[in-house]
Design an enzyme around this catalytic site. Structure first.
Site, PDB file in Angstrom:
ATOM      1  N   LYS A  13      34.136  59.856  50.961  1.00 40.54           N
ATOM      2  CA  LYS A  13      34.222  60.607  49.697  1.00 40.54           C
ATOM      3  C   LYS A  13      34.620  62.065  49.948  1.00 40.54           C
ATOM      4  O   LYS A  13      35.534  62.591  49.333  1.00 40.54           O
ATOM      5  CB  LYS A  13      32.876  60.565  48.949  1.00 40.54           C
ATOM      6  CG  LYS A  13      32.398  59.161  48.614  1.00 40.54           C
ATOM      7  CD  LYS A  13      31.099  59.181  47.852  1.00 40.54           C
ATOM      8  CE  LYS A  13      29.914  59.754  48.618  1.00 40.54           C
ATOM      9  NZ  LYS A  13      29.495  58.957  49.793  1.00 40.54           N
ATOM     10  N   ARG A  95      24.363  59.004  40.971  1.00 37.60           N
ATOM     11  CA  ARG A  95      23.866  58.053  41.972  1.00 37.60           C
ATOM     12  C   ARG A  95      22.828  57.109  41.398  1.00 37.60           C
ATOM     13  O   ARG A  95      22.339  56.243  42.122  1.00 37.60           O
ATOM     14  CB  ARG A  95      23.196  58.833  43.109  1.00 37.60           C
ATOM     15  CG  ARG A  95      24.063  59.042  44.329  1.00 37.60           C
ATOM     16  CD  ARG A  95      23.273  59.923  45.265  1.00 37.60           C
ATOM     17  NE  ARG A  95      23.588  59.718  46.631  1.00 37.60           N
ATOM     18  CZ  ARG A  95      24.440  60.491  47.315  1.00 37.60           C
ATOM     19  NH1 ARG A  95      25.079  61.461  46.728  1.00 37.60           N
ATOM     20  NH2 ARG A  95      24.634  60.266  48.590  1.00 37.60           N
ATOM     21  N   ARG A 134      30.532  61.329  62.985  1.00 38.53           N
ATOM     22  CA  ARG A 134      30.882  62.488  62.139  1.00 38.53           C
ATOM     23  C   ARG A 134      30.373  63.790  62.759  1.00 38.53           C
ATOM     24  O   ARG A 134      29.255  63.870  63.267  1.00 38.53           O
ATOM     25  CB  ARG A 134      30.275  62.322  60.746  1.00 38.53           C
ATOM     26  CG  ARG A 134      30.440  63.592  59.903  1.00 38.53           C
ATOM     27  CD  ARG A 134      30.226  63.362  58.435  1.00 38.53           C
ATOM     28  NE  ARG A 134      28.982  62.711  58.110  1.00 38.53           N
ATOM     29  CZ  ARG A 134      28.696  62.221  56.911  1.00 38.53           C
ATOM     30  NH1 ARG A 134      29.583  62.305  55.928  1.00 38.53           N
ATOM     31  NH2 ARG A 134      27.539  61.637  56.678  1.00 38.53           N
ATOM     32  N   ARG A 167      25.093  66.252  61.202  1.00 37.51           N
ATOM     33  CA  ARG A 167      24.183  66.472  60.074  1.00 37.51           C
ATOM     34  C   ARG A 167      22.830  65.879  60.413  1.00 37.51           C
ATOM     35  O   ARG A 167      22.769  64.760  60.919  1.00 37.51           O
ATOM     36  CB  ARG A 167      24.749  65.785  58.825  1.00 37.51           C
ATOM     37  CG  ARG A 167      25.411  66.757  57.888  1.00 37.51           C
ATOM     38  CD  ARG A 167      26.148  66.073  56.773  1.00 37.51           C
ATOM     39  NE  ARG A 167      25.376  65.117  56.002  1.00 37.51           N
ATOM     40  CZ  ARG A 167      25.881  64.452  54.963  1.00 37.51           C
ATOM     41  NH1 ARG A 167      27.130  64.643  54.596  1.00 37.51           N
ATOM     42  NH2 ARG A 167      25.143  63.598  54.291  1.00 37.51           N
ATOM     43  N   ARG A 177      19.363  55.776  53.731  1.00 40.65           N
ATOM     44  CA  ARG A 177      20.339  56.265  52.755  1.00 40.65           C
ATOM     45  C   ARG A 177      21.198  55.102  52.256  1.00 40.65           C
ATOM     46  O   ARG A 177      21.506  55.012  51.079  1.00 40.65           O
ATOM     47  CB  ARG A 177      21.225  57.348  53.379  1.00 40.65           C
ATOM     48  CG  ARG A 177      20.497  58.676  53.529  1.00 40.65           C
ATOM     49  CD  ARG A 177      21.132  59.572  54.573  1.00 40.65           C
ATOM     50  NE  ARG A 177      22.509  59.900  54.306  1.00 40.65           N
ATOM     51  CZ  ARG A 177      23.388  60.254  55.252  1.00 40.65           C
ATOM     52  NH1 ARG A 177      23.023  60.307  56.517  1.00 40.65           N
ATOM     53  NH2 ARG A 177      24.608  60.562  54.925  1.00 40.65           N
TER      54      ARG A 177
HETATM   55  P1  AP5 Z   1      32.918  61.515  54.914  1.00 45.93           P
HETATM   56  O1  AP5 Z   1      34.147  61.849  54.131  1.00 45.93           O
HETATM   57  O2  AP5 Z   1      32.085  62.651  55.436  1.00 45.93           O
HETATM   58  O3  AP5 Z   1      32.010  60.460  54.093  1.00 45.93           O
HETATM   59  P2  AP5 Z   1      31.167  60.624  52.740  1.00 45.93           P
HETATM   60  O4  AP5 Z   1      31.447  59.401  51.917  1.00 45.93           O
HETATM   61  O5  AP5 Z   1      31.423  61.950  52.109  1.00 45.93           O
HETATM   62  O6  AP5 Z   1      29.713  60.470  53.344  1.00 45.93           O
HETATM   63  P3  AP5 Z   1      28.377  61.314  53.155  1.00 45.93           P
HETATM   64  O7  AP5 Z   1      27.449  60.804  54.235  1.00 45.93           O
HETATM   65  O8  AP5 Z   1      28.637  62.780  53.127  1.00 45.93           O
HETATM   66  O9  AP5 Z   1      27.892  60.837  51.812  1.00 45.93           O
HETATM   67  P4  AP5 Z   1      26.443  60.881  51.376  1.00 45.93           P
HETATM   68  O10 AP5 Z   1      26.599  60.212  50.069  1.00 45.93           O
HETATM   69  O11 AP5 Z   1      25.421  60.332  52.274  1.00 45.93           O
HETATM   70  O12 AP5 Z   1      26.030  62.396  51.484  1.00 45.93           O
HETATM   71  P5  AP5 Z   1      25.815  63.492  50.403  1.00 45.93           P
HETATM   72  O13 AP5 Z   1      26.168  64.756  51.055  1.00 45.93           O
HETATM   73  O14 AP5 Z   1      26.479  63.147  49.109  1.00 45.93           O
HETATM   74  O15 AP5 Z   1      33.373  60.554  56.126  1.00 45.93           O
HETATM   75  C1  AP5 Z   1      32.428  60.122  57.096  1.00 45.93           C
HETATM   76  C2  AP5 Z   1      33.058  60.155  58.503  1.00 45.93           C
HETATM   77  O16 AP5 Z   1      34.081  59.165  58.583  1.00 45.93           O
HETATM   78  C3  AP5 Z   1      33.750  61.492  58.828  1.00 45.93           C
HETATM   79  O17 AP5 Z   1      33.530  61.770  60.177  1.00 45.93           O
HETATM   80  C4  AP5 Z   1      35.248  61.249  58.545  1.00 45.93           C
HETATM   81  O18 AP5 Z   1      36.091  62.035  59.369  1.00 45.93           O
HETATM   82  C5  AP5 Z   1      35.382  59.744  58.845  1.00 45.93           C
HETATM   83  N1  AP5 Z   1      36.319  59.048  57.952  1.00 45.93           N
HETATM   84  C6  AP5 Z   1      36.469  59.228  56.615  1.00 45.93           C
HETATM   85  N2  AP5 Z   1      37.392  58.385  56.114  1.00 45.93           N
HETATM   86  C7  AP5 Z   1      37.820  57.629  57.181  1.00 45.93           C
HETATM   87  C8  AP5 Z   1      38.779  56.552  57.320  1.00 45.93           C
HETATM   88  N3  AP5 Z   1      39.465  56.089  56.264  1.00 45.93           N
HETATM   89  N4  AP5 Z   1      38.959  56.018  58.562  1.00 45.93           N
HETATM   90  C9  AP5 Z   1      38.267  56.496  59.628  1.00 45.93           C
HETATM   91  N5  AP5 Z   1      37.367  57.503  59.562  1.00 45.93           N
HETATM   92  C10 AP5 Z   1      37.142  58.065  58.353  1.00 45.93           C
HETATM   93  O19 AP5 Z   1      24.243  63.398  50.138  1.00 45.93           O
HETATM   94  C11 AP5 Z   1      23.285  63.781  51.101  1.00 45.93           C
HETATM   95  C12 AP5 Z   1      21.880  63.633  50.512  1.00 45.93           C
HETATM   96  O20 AP5 Z   1      21.725  64.517  49.363  1.00 45.93           O
HETATM   97  C13 AP5 Z   1      21.521  62.247  49.947  1.00 45.93           C
HETATM   98  O21 AP5 Z   1      21.056  61.386  50.956  1.00 45.93           O
HETATM   99  C14 AP5 Z   1      20.420  62.602  48.930  1.00 45.93           C
HETATM  100  O22 AP5 Z   1      19.190  62.862  49.567  1.00 45.93           O
HETATM  101  C15 AP5 Z   1      20.915  63.925  48.349  1.00 45.93           C
HETATM  102  N6  AP5 Z   1      21.753  63.716  47.152  1.00 45.93           N
HETATM  103  C16 AP5 Z   1      23.094  64.008  47.036  1.00 45.93           C
HETATM  104  N7  AP5 Z   1      23.549  63.692  45.801  1.00 45.93           N
HETATM  105  C17 AP5 Z   1      22.480  63.197  45.113  1.00 45.93           C
HETATM  106  C18 AP5 Z   1      22.325  62.676  43.793  1.00 45.93           C
HETATM  107  N8  AP5 Z   1      23.372  62.602  42.935  1.00 45.93           N
HETATM  108  N9  AP5 Z   1      21.102  62.242  43.427  1.00 45.93           N
HETATM  109  C19 AP5 Z   1      20.049  62.320  44.268  1.00 45.93           C
HETATM  110  N10 AP5 Z   1      20.123  62.781  45.545  1.00 45.93           N
HETATM  111  C20 AP5 Z   1      21.330  63.208  45.959  1.00 45.93           C
END
Ligand code: AP5
Length: 231
Positions: A13, A95, A134, A167, A177
């Site tokens: 994402k 979410r 990552r 992270r 998660r």
């Molecule tokens: P990356 O692009 O970083 O993946 P992502 O989908 O953004 O993953 P996240 O882990 O950041 O999502 P998340 O939902 O856990 O975290 P968030 O910060 O929202 O890609 C991942 C890796 O793969 C990278 O190294 C990249 O280079 C590689 N890659 C990407 N695409 C690729 C491809 N096509 N091929 C190969 N490699 C690739 O949330 C964190 C925490 O915040 C949650 O756990 C929760 O506690 C809280 N939180 C956030 N939002 C909410 C909400 N709405 N409600 C409640 N709690 C929330």
């Protein structure tokens, strides 16, 4: 224009948002990043969020919805002051079903709606490998992967030269998660599918191919006016 990027942890994402934002002239509303900023700033919200994020749990809906409302109000104020604000790309929000319904209300109050939901689908075993590899820049938040998207110099950010990190929640809370994603977030895809605005994208392909698929899915809704309404 308002777009949602949905998908499990590591589906790409954040990687895709970074590419789509300039093309569609949208601003990012990424709740995970907002929470990480609050943690770094040591605010009361940050302290509360850190504990939950470290455990791989969701931050409560009321807190998360208020944070998003705050960002939309900031957009309203800038638009009223004459700034060209064209909408938002939501990354990691909504979410839960409650968050999805709240977002509808927040946008309806502004005469807007969710235009398209992009669901990036990737198998669980691939997600684990991606998250394990990552690396993020603690300074400018650029995202790398040790094999799929390595920096030019190992361990160093290409953009600002800072030392890359893992992270904290990637090291210890990934399985929880992912469980939370499949329990609370994956089911809301049906909410958007019923409206005919959900596009499922195969996120297991290389990064450029995933971008091209998303661009194709967004192609028909590219031209919008500043209020987020169709031109
Ligand atoms: P990356 O692009 O970083 O993946 P992502 O989908 O953004 O993953 P996240 O882990 O950041 O999502 P998340 O939902 O856990 O975290 P968030 O910060 O929202 O890609 C991942 C890796 O793969 C990278 O190294 C990249 O280079 C590689 N890659 C990407 N695409 C690729 C491809 N096509 N091929 C190969 N490699 C690739 O949330 C964190 C925490 O915040 C949650 O756990 C929760 O506690 C809280 N939180 C956030 N939002 C909410 C909400 N709405 N409600 C409640 N709690 C929330």
């Amino acid at each position: 224009m308002f777009i949602i990027l949905m998908g499990p942890q590591g589906s790409g994402k954040g990687t895709q948002a970074e590419r789509l934002l300039p093309q569609f002239h949208l601003e990012s509303i990424a709740t995970g990043e907002l929470f990480r900023n609050a943690v770094a700033a040591g605010t009361p919200l940050g302290l509360r969020a850190k504990e939950l994020m470290d455990r791989g749990e969701l931050v409560p809906d009321d807190v998360t919805i208020a944070l998003v409302e705050d960002r939309l109000e900031d957009q309203d104020a800038r638009r009223a002051a004459g700034e060209d604000v064209r909408g938002a790309l939501f990354d990691g929000f909504p979410r839960t079903q409650a968050q999805a319904e709240a977002l509808d209300h927040l946008l309806a109050r502004r005469g807007g709606k969710v235009d398209r939901v992009i669901l990036i689908d990737v198998d669980r075993d691939v997600l684990v490998e991606r998250v394990a590899g990552r690396r993020i820049c603690p300074n400018c938040e650029a995202v790398y992967h040790v094999t799929h998207r390595p920096p030019r110099i190992e361990g160093i950010c290409d953009v600002c030269g800072a030392e890359l990190e893992q992270r904290p929640d990637d090291v210890k809370a990934l399985e929880r998660r992912l469980d939370a994603y499949y329990a609370y977030t994956a089911p809301i895809a049906a909410f958007y599918e019923q409206r005919g605005i959900l596009a499922r994208i195969d996120g297991s392909k290389p990064i450029d191919e995933v971008t091209a698929s998303i661009q194709a899915a967004l192609g028909g809704i590219r031209e919008r006016d500043a209020s987020g309404q169709p031109a």
